[in-house]
Design an enzyme around this catalytic site. Structure first.
Site, PDB file in Angstrom:
ATOM      1  N   GLU A   1       0.823  -1.212   0.000  1.00 23.70           N
ATOM      2  CA  GLU A   1       0.000   0.000   0.000  1.00 23.70           C
ATOM      3  C   GLU A   1       0.858   1.263   0.000  1.00 23.70           C
ATOM      4  O   GLU A   1       1.606   1.502   0.941  1.00 23.70           O
ATOM      5  CB  GLU A   1      -0.915   0.039   1.229  1.00 23.70           C
ATOM      6  CG  GLU A   1      -1.822   1.272   1.232  1.00 23.70           C
ATOM      7  CD  GLU A   1      -2.652   1.405   2.495  1.00 23.70           C
ATOM      8  OE1 GLU A   1      -3.626   2.176   2.473  1.00 23.70           O
ATOM      9  OE2 GLU A   1      -2.309   0.764   3.504  1.00 23.70           O
TER      10      GLU A   1
ATOM     11  N   GLU B   1     -12.138   2.842   5.327  1.00 27.48           N
ATOM     12  CA  GLU B   1     -11.118   3.110   6.338  1.00 27.48           C
ATOM     13  C   GLU B   1     -11.101   4.610   6.654  1.00 27.48           C
ATOM     14  O   GLU B   1     -10.182   5.338   6.292  1.00 27.48           O
ATOM     15  CB  GLU B   1      -9.740   2.646   5.855  1.00 27.48           C
ATOM     16  CG  GLU B   1      -8.707   2.626   6.972  1.00 27.48           C
ATOM     17  CD  GLU B   1      -7.311   2.285   6.484  1.00 27.48           C
ATOM     18  OE1 GLU B   1      -6.597   1.584   7.212  1.00 27.48           O
ATOM     19  OE2 GLU B   1      -6.931   2.732   5.375  1.00 27.48           O
TER      20      GLU B   1
END
Length: 273
Positions: free
Chosen positions: A143, A246
């Site tokens: 990520e 998120e």
């Protein structure tokens, strides 16, 4: 419509962690993700998933000393054995929770060290992890994270992540495309979705409003449009993954605050976006 997973590390903060599974299911989520499972026994987490009809779709491998400020070990020379032991623990949890994805945090670039010096260690560690994970059908995710939230993080850009995935060369090494981080670092988010999703190398999306990381309908990103882009490209290329929510609810830990802030999701499900 894309499929959405509740991030239990951020959503429903008014509840104890283990009670967040039920809260997410009540709001219609069918899947969850979170940062780390390791404070709880796998059987307890698995029981919560089963009781609430939820899938576990993502969590992070142990990142080193999180409370001490570490944000992963994958790029750090001299920590290879610790990285392997931590990833083995992650795979044990993945097996117990039937979780198909584990995110490996890259780590911070040490002071006085050039990023390029760390690349061979990072590639070797993630390649090893991907080969281990492939034995139980698990993807390993990389990520890119913005340098405002995590200064000195090793991996910041989509093009860098995809370049590294190519060098790693394992089919189950994929990119975790967080549109919040992408907007802060790069922008041009819709075109990056169109560029990278058809490659088969995007394993997971995450979303949050920019700049304050609240609900996706708070801030400068037009998620109504971005969801339609993901829909369009997914249908063309056959992508059927998840989008992790998120974000930090704007109402904080106010009772019912997360649920009250889900109007964006209700509109998406109703097809009114």
């Amino acid at each position: 419509m894309p499929r959405f997973a509740a991030n239990l590390s951020m959503l429903y903060p008014e509840h104890a962690f283990l009670d967040r599974f039920e809260a997410a299911a009540r709001d219609g989520f069918q899947a969850v993700e979170y940062l780390f499972p390791y404070e709880h026994e796998p059987r307890e987490l698995a029981a919560r998933l089963r009781a609430n009809g939820l899938q576990q779709v993502l969590f992070n491998a142990p990142p080193g000393d999180w409370n001490g400020g570490e944000r992963g070990m994958a790029c750090l020379p001299g920590r290879e054995q610790e990285f392997r032991e931590a990833f083995a623990q992650a795979l044990r949890y993945a097996q117990a929770l039937s979780c198909p994805r584990v995110h490996v945090m890259a780590g911070l670039v040490p002071d006085g060290v050039e990023r390029a010096e760390l690349r061979p260690t990072y590639v070797a560690n993630v390649r090893w992890a991907a080969r281990e994970a492939a034995r139980q059908g698990v993807d390993v995710l990389l990520e890119p994270i913005n340098t405002r939230d995590i200064p000195r993080f090793f991996l910041n850009r989509q093009d860098h992540a995809h370049e590294l995935v190519g060098e790693i060369g394992e089919p189950n090494a994929k990119v975790q495309m967080d549109l919040y981080h992408c907007q802060i670092v790069e922008g041009d988010v819709a075109m990056k979705i169109r560029q990278y999703l058809p490659t088969g190398r995007v394993g997971h999306f995450q979303i949050a409003g920019v700049p304050l990381r609240h609900e996706p309908d708070h801030g400068e990103l037009n998620y109504t449009y971005l969801f339609s882009v993901i829909d369009e490209v997914s249908q063309a290329c056959g992508w059927d993954g998840w989008i992790g929510c998120e974000y930090r609810p704007a109402r904080g830990a106010e009772p019912g605050g997360t649920s009250a802030g889900l109007e964006w999701l209700r509109q998406a499900k109703a097809g009114t976006r």
